[in-house]
Write an enzyme that holds these catalytic residues in place. Structure first.
Site, short mmCIF file in Angstrom:
data_model
loop_
_atom_site.label_atom_id
_atom_site.label_comp_id
_atom_site.label_asym_id
_atom_site.label_seq_id
_atom_site.Cartn_x
_atom_site.Cartn_y
_atom_site.Cartn_z
N ALA A 4 0.86 -1.22 -0.06
CA ALA A 4 -0.04 -0.01 -0.01
C ALA A 4 0.70 1.15 -0.26
CB ALA A 4 -0.92 -0.03 1.26
N CYS A 98 -10.61 4.04 8.45
CA CYS A 98 -10.07 3.82 7.38
C CYS A 98 -8.86 2.85 7.19
CB CYS A 98 -9.01 5.18 6.95
SG CYS A 98 -8.31 5.23 5.50
N CYS A 194 -6.90 13.63 6.24
CA CYS A 194 -6.88 14.02 4.92
C CYS A 194 -8.02 14.50 4.08
CB CYS A 194 -6.56 12.58 3.88
SG CYS A 194 -7.88 11.53 4.07
#
Length: 373
Positions: A4, A98, A194
């Site tokens: 990732a 998340c 974010c």
């Protein structure tokens, strides 16, 4: 092996190390939100430049790289629950959702579909083999340890997760990035949520849940109404400044009552919490939680990411309620945050699981159990 790749130095070093070790590495970057507003903002996470940075690193390493559009599922799973939690008078931690719902569920599923043996990330946490299978432990670098945000990781997920940076201090990771000539070696760490480019949580809440801006009363713990607020989302438990209340002593936000649309304030002593009730508990310790904690299990609990684990007793009763009693009261604990369980307070401590705080009991006996509506 899927890595990732967020575009930051940590995941970039992971991709480089695994490539050097001879693994067939595929880099995947997730586009999670409309990143235009965050492009170029120092300290942002998941901004548009991050995708390009990840692409540049993958090119430097000679590995395939893909960008997956996860915007819709991120909005439905992370952003919506963030807004709902604030409206309910809670203080949410979107990074946990998340990790658990997007990265360790959806992205891990994608890795399996690609035939990858494992998904590797740049998180600072350690995966180790225990007598009953893989376990999670705190990172060696206590200042970088991210275990508080990863307590929802399940046993099934652990079987296919790798965390290569768990034994390294951040300074060594930076050095490795420079030695490997990675273009992100000196890139600043992400610092903000974010999807909140302005840094003001209330902005996104006002857009998604305008009803959360309804004015209401500020009420003292003794029942007196001492002022008015312009929406409970502007307040957090433990807050002192910006209350707009003139009083004879310093006042702090003790809790938020979404049902009554009230901000409850009082002296600092009323922030002290001893008992915490949890929901959606994830247990990755030995055996079954209800059996392990039936008579009370001595653990160390972490109720805030910036605090060290402290002695506590974990209990699970016959009605399914899971609670933690802290040996020493802790201040400013808010519903919607996490309580994470550890075997001890050391840097080598095993993570036993954790849960979401649904209610708290003040150390002051005259303050009732604080539950959001």
């Amino acid at each position: 092996m899927v890595v990732a790749m967020s575009g930051g130095v940590d995941s970039s070093v992971v991709a480089a190390l695994l490539t050097q070790a001879g693994h067939e590495v595929i880099g995947i970057t997730l586009q999670l939100y409309d990143h235009g507003a965050a492009v170029g903002r120092k300290g942002a996470c998941c901004a548009g430049q991050d995708i390009q940075d990840a692409r540049n690193v993958a090119s430097r390493l000679g590995i395939p790289h893909y960008v997956l559009d996860y915007e819709d599922r991120f909005a439905a799973t992370v952003i919506a629950s963030f807004a709902d939690s604030y409206v309910a008078g809670e203080t949410p931690i979107p990074c946990v959702n998340c990790n658990s719902q997007i990265k360790f569920r959806d992205l891990l599923d994608t890795a399996r579909e690609l035939g990858a043996d494992a998904l590797a990330t740049g998180h600072y946490i350690r995966r180790r083999e225990g007598p009953a299978g893989p376990e999670l432990a705190r990172a060696r670098d206590a200042e970088r340890d991210q275990s508080y945000f990863l307590f929802t990781t399940t046993r099934e997920q652990l079987a296919q997760l790798w965390f290569p940076l768990g034994d390294l201090p951040k300074s060594d990771v930076r050095t490795l990035a420079r030695d490997l000539d990675l273009p992100v070696a000196d890139k600043p760490d992400s610092q903000d949520i974010c999807f909140v480019p302005s840094g003001r949580y209330s902005d996104i809440i006002e857009r998604l849940k305008p009803e959360a801006m309804t004015p209401g009363d500020i009420v003292h713990v003794d029942g007196r109404r001492v002022g008015q607020h312009q929406g409970i989302v502007h307040y957090t438990v433990g807050q002192r400044r910006g209350l707009g209340v003139a009083f004879g002593e310093p006042l702090f936000v003790i809790r938020l009552d979404a049902g009554r649309n009230e901000v409850i304030v009082g002296p600092r002593s009323y922030l002290d919490t001893r008992r915490i009730v949890l929901r959606n508990v994830n247990w990755i310790g030995d055996g079954i939680l209800e059996e392990a904690a039936r008579e009370g299990l001595t653990i160390h609990a972490r109720v805030r990411s910036t605090q060290q684990p402290q002695p506590a007793v974990l209990s699970a009763d016959n009605n399914g309620e899971v609670s933690v009693v802290l040996t020493d009261p802790a201040g400013g604990i808010a519903t919607g945050q996490a309580c994470v369980f550890y075997s001890d307070a050391g840097n080598d401590a095993r993570i036993l699981g954790g849960g979401w705080i649904s209610a708290t009991k003040s150390a002051n006996d005259d303050v009732p159990l604080a539950r959001p509506a």
